[in-house]
Design an enzyme around this catalytic site. Sequence first.
Site: not given
Length: 248
Positions: A2, A114
């Site tokens: 992340c 992402e």
Amino acid sequence: MCGRYASSRSSEDLVEEFEVVESRIAAPLAPDYNVAPTKEVYAVVERPPSRESGEPAQRQLRVLTWGLVPSWAKDPSIGNRMINARMETVAEKPAYRKAFASRRALLPADGYFEWYATSQTNARGKPVKQPFFIRPRDGGVLAMAGLYEIWRDPTRAEDDPDRFRWTCTVLTTEAEDSLGHIHDRMPLMVERERWHEWLDPTTPGDASLLVPAAPGRLEAYAVPTLVSNVRNNGPELVEPLPAEETLQ
């Protein structure tokens, strides 16, 4: 991993959402739709009471810097490389072991980003990446599991209010099946009924805490490539990209 997320909720909303007893926010953070490492972020923690008081730990909302600096670090720049901690090894890695034992946090987010490598290539022959925004389907807050540390700056005087640096990291786990095609890792989510257990500094840090949330609670959609530049920041970064504009 992340490496970017969005956090637009106000400190007042987070105090109510997480049933915070004390807000330690001197200056509220502006809504941030492109949170990147080294930025300041909101974190919910439970600070242990003084030994003399015998009172329970107090839930607080604080501002921390994303990128964990262990208490033993000689150089705080180590935090630039410690934005994520793998769930599978967090209990044994020296950099995270002590924090996992008693300094756990919840990092509120609207969702996280992402990048998916498409079949297209750039001028250098590398895959062009399409960013995706991944958020709770119900529009609620995403409570990411985090750890925090308090680093003492040896160059500052004892009476310097900035002598302690509060920093954090995001725990990651294997991505659930519906998201694995985008990236193989995702933040470890903590479900509401487990917030107290996760935050409680008297609860030992062991495998029983490392329980991924039930799958199917998140949705993913393509967003503009503007988010790839950290200087871009605004609600347009989390707006769904029309199908005809999505990179394939």
